[in-house]
Design an enzyme around this catalytic site. Structure first.
Site, PDB file in Angstrom:
ATOM      1  N   CYS A 265     -13.409   3.528 -28.591  1.00 17.42           N
ATOM      2  CA  CYS A 265     -14.772   4.336 -28.823  1.00 17.42           C
ATOM      3  C   CYS A 265     -15.573   4.703 -27.222  1.00 17.42           C
ATOM      4  CB  CYS A 265     -15.535   3.574 -29.766  1.00 17.42           C
ATOM      5  SG  CYS A 265     -14.835   3.225 -31.465  1.00 17.42           S
ATOM      6  N   GLU A 266     -14.812   5.259 -26.680  1.00 21.86           N
ATOM      7  CA  GLU A 266     -15.275   5.727 -25.099  1.00 21.86           C
ATOM      8  C   GLU A 266     -14.827   7.085 -24.966  1.00 21.86           C
ATOM      9  OE1 GLU A 266     -16.506   3.713 -22.573  1.00 21.86           O
ATOM     10  OE2 GLU A 266     -16.333   1.760 -23.419  1.00 21.86           O
TER      11      GLU A 266
ATOM     12  N   GLY B 158       0.695  -1.293   0.009  1.00 22.42           N
ATOM     13  CA  GLY B 158      -0.109  -0.179  -0.050  1.00 22.42           C
ATOM     14  C   GLY B 158       0.939   1.616   0.166  1.00 22.42           C
TER      15      GLY B 158
ATOM     16  N   GLU C  42       4.105  -6.824   1.749  1.00 16.74           N
ATOM     17  CA  GLU C  42       3.509  -7.068   0.442  1.00 16.74           C
ATOM     18  C   GLU C  42       3.643  -5.928  -0.517  1.00 16.74           C
ATOM     19  OE1 GLU C  42       0.173 -10.557   1.682  1.00 16.74           O
ATOM     20  OE2 GLU C  42      -0.534  -8.190   1.458  1.00 16.74           O
ATOM     21  N   PRO C  43       4.468  -5.320  -0.628  1.00 13.54           N
ATOM     22  CA  PRO C  43       4.662  -4.016  -1.492  1.00 13.54           C
ATOM     23  C   PRO C  43       4.546  -4.345  -2.894  1.00 13.54           C
ATOM     24  CG  PRO C  43       6.624  -4.540  -0.983  1.00 13.54           C
ATOM     25  CD  PRO C  43       5.998  -5.648  -0.191  1.00 13.54           C
TER      26      PRO C  43
HETATM   27  N1  LLP Z   1      -1.442  -6.853  -0.706  1.00 13.48           N
HETATM   28  C1  LLP Z   1      -2.596  -7.152  -1.166  1.00 13.48           C
HETATM   29  C2  LLP Z   1      -3.762  -8.265  -0.271  1.00 13.48           C
HETATM   30  C3  LLP Z   1      -3.341  -6.447  -1.927  1.00 13.48           C
HETATM   31  O1  LLP Z   1      -4.614  -6.594  -2.025  1.00 13.48           O
HETATM   32  C4  LLP Z   1      -2.599  -5.268  -2.577  1.00 13.48           C
HETATM   33  C5  LLP Z   1      -3.062  -4.591  -3.768  1.00 13.48           C
HETATM   34  C6  LLP Z   1      -1.101  -5.316  -2.324  1.00 13.48           C
HETATM   35  C7  LLP Z   1      -0.576  -6.114  -1.342  1.00 13.48           C
HETATM   36  C8  LLP Z   1      -0.343  -4.566  -3.084  1.00 13.48           C
HETATM   37  O2  LLP Z   1      -0.700  -3.070  -2.853  1.00 13.48           O
HETATM   38  P1  LLP Z   1       0.345  -1.948  -3.468  1.00 13.48           P
HETATM   39  O3  LLP Z   1       1.496  -2.029  -2.336  1.00 13.48           O
HETATM   40  O4  LLP Z   1       0.797  -1.928  -4.716  1.00 13.48           O
HETATM   41  O5  LLP Z   1      -0.396  -0.664  -3.161  1.00 13.48           O
HETATM   42  N2  LLP Z   1      -5.614  -1.224  -9.319  1.00 13.48           N
HETATM   43  C9  LLP Z   1      -5.223  -0.128  -8.491  1.00 13.48           C
HETATM   44  C10 LLP Z   1      -4.679  -1.024  -7.114  1.00 13.48           C
HETATM   45  C11 LLP Z   1      -5.263  -1.876  -6.626  1.00 13.48           C
HETATM   46  C12 LLP Z   1      -4.490  -2.657  -5.570  1.00 13.48           C
HETATM   47  C13 LLP Z   1      -5.273  -3.953  -4.882  1.00 13.48           C
HETATM   48  N3  LLP Z   1      -4.402  -4.612  -4.036  1.00 13.48           N
HETATM   49  C14 LLP Z   1      -4.401   1.020  -8.850  1.00 13.48           C
HETATM   50  O6  LLP Z   1      -4.193   0.713 -10.106  1.00 13.48           O
HETATM   51  O7  LLP Z   1      -4.052   1.988  -8.309  1.00 13.48           O
END
Ligand code: LLP
Length: 418
Positions: free
Chosen positions: A342-343, A236, A270-271
């Site tokens: 086309c959107e 996150g 979990e980055p």
């Molecule tokens: N762990 C879990 C359980 C998750 O669901 C996610 C992301 C991550 C780790 C990694 O998160 P990060 O470090 O990348 O923020 N499609 C959206 C982002 C959706 C994230 C979903 N889960 C976007 O393009 O911003």
């Protein structure tokens, strides 16, 4: 910091001119910098060195095999959410004991594959799922590790589509249910329920919500005297797309490390975006210029099927010409950069100050390494683009662009229609 920089008015990926790559690879294409990817992984590893956590890169942010392999070779584990991601993880040669598996809807066959592979943890999101994993592990005569995903009900201040840690989302379980599960561990003879997991959202810019969530969970474990071995604090961490000022890995670690260290638990992170986001760009070519009485449009060959973040979240991605001309700054004028789909929602950027560009010029959409290719689709029957990675002095096509035949693979016309 990333490795996409201008030298002599030419955008480079590490030491290679992006324009030179575009002479050999058809646009649009994703371009990744190996060095940036690994640098960002190392930034987190270094920041958390004191507790030596397991860092599981979130495969959903960038699933290209070369990217996964690069990270795995450098010691990373992987965070997966589907049977397909498990398949990729295996091809990337990951150590099964460094794989964690999240997601609210794991199916029996997916669970079975993961148990057989011997992953480190299932991050479980419901009691039904717990039963399903128990049954699967039981019939395979295996004992598996399970972490319960807690929904800590904190407000992560990010786009509502990517906030997961609030009580009303589908993710994780409330404290009461989690307590109940830990009290009935005996019901699951094939599960070793020895972890807790949180993931409160994505693109979070300050450490405070993380701190709040971590405190809440640790307090909960303490009050109810729940013993576990692992605490997975999710991903996150936000990155810079335009003017954001996110916490660095170092400052993030500084605010959560004391809490984590005191807990004595083994920590998993979990980055996704933090590692992959700024390690990739989307390279696209100007197809047409167009002016209407109201607007200037730059129509490019990359669209929302290639990069959906602007359309879906109104996400901002910086857009720059790959080759700057001497007069670039004088000719800059507001324009919408739009794709061929086309959107009216098919745009990569709106009202951007962009210099005059000619047909055939290249534009780079920055910060596209996370949730770029992985969210791409074949909408409008557009073949998905290629992915390219610069490693050292060379670039490698790490995924071929799809061809028209790929679009219809698996489709058949029933005999009655012939
Ligand atoms: N762990 C879990 C359980 C998750 O669901 C996610 C992301 C991550 C780790 C990694 O998160 P990060 O470090 O990348 O923020 N499609 C959206 C982002 C959706 C994230 C979903 N889960 C976007 O393009 O911003």
């Amino acid at each position: 910091m990333h490795e996409f920089t201008f030298k002599d008015n030419e955008l480079h990926c590490e030491n290679i001119k992006v324009a030179d790559i575009a002479k050999k690879v058809a646009t649009p294409f994703y371009l990744y910098s190996y060095k940036t990817l690994i640098d960002h992984y190392r930034k987190i590893r270094t920041a958390f060195r004191a507790i030596n956590p397991l860092i599981c890169f979130s495969v959903k942010s960038n699933s290209n095999l070369a990217a996964l392999r690069a990270l795995v070779r450098n010691g990373a584990g992987l965070d997966i959410v589907s049977g397909g991601e498990l398949y990729r993880a295996r091809l990337a040669g990951v150590n099964p004991r460094k794989v964690v598996y999240a997601g609210v809807g794991k199916k029996r066959s997916e669970i079975e594959d993961a148990v057989r592979f011997g992953i480190l943890f299932f991050n479980v999101e419901s009691e039904d799922e717990l039963d399903e994993i128990q049954n699967t592990a039981g019939s395979l005569k295996k004992k598996v590790n399970v972490a319960i995903r807690i929904n800590p009900d904190v407000i992560p201040r990010t786009h509502r589509y990517i906030a997961t840690g609030k009580g009303e989302t589908k993710f994780g379980l409330d404290f009461e249910t989690v307590h109940k599960i830990f009290n009935s561990r005996w019901r699951y003879p094939n599960l070793n329920i020895n972890g807790v997991h949180i993931h409160i959202g994505s693109q979070i810019l300050d450490a405070e919500p993380f701190e709040n969530a971590i405190k809440k969970v640790l307090e909960f474990l303490k009050v109810y005297k729940i013993e576990v071995e692992y605490f997975n604090i999710g991903g996150g961490l936000g990155i810079i797309y335009s003017i954001e000022n996110p916490q660095t890995a170092k400052s993030f670690a500084k605010s959560v490390l004391p809490l984590l260290r005191k807990s004595g638990l083994k920590i998993i992170l979990e980055p996704g975006r933090f590692i992959s986001g700024n390690s990739g760009i989307l390279v696209t070519r100007v197809v047409y210029n167009k002016r209407t009485p109201r607007k200037r449009f730059i129509i490019v060959d990359g669209g929302m099927n290639d990069l959906i973040r602007p359309s879906l979240y109104e996400a901002y991605h910086k857009i720059v010409p790959v080759s700057l001309r001497e007069d670039s700054s004088d000719t800059a004028e507001k324009a919408d950069v739009v794709g061929p789909i086309c959107e009216s929602g098919d745009f990569l950027g709106k009202d951007r100050l962009i210099p005059y560009v000619r047909r055939g010029d290249l534009l780079a959409v920055m910060g596209a390494g996370a949730y770029g290719f992985t969210m791409s689709s074949n909408y409008n029957s557009r073949p998905r683009p290629s992915e390219v990675m610069v490693i050292g002095r060379k670039f490698y096509v790490t995924r071929q662009a799809e061809r028209h035949a790929d679009l219809v693979r698996g489709e058949t016309i029933p005999k009655v229609l012939k």
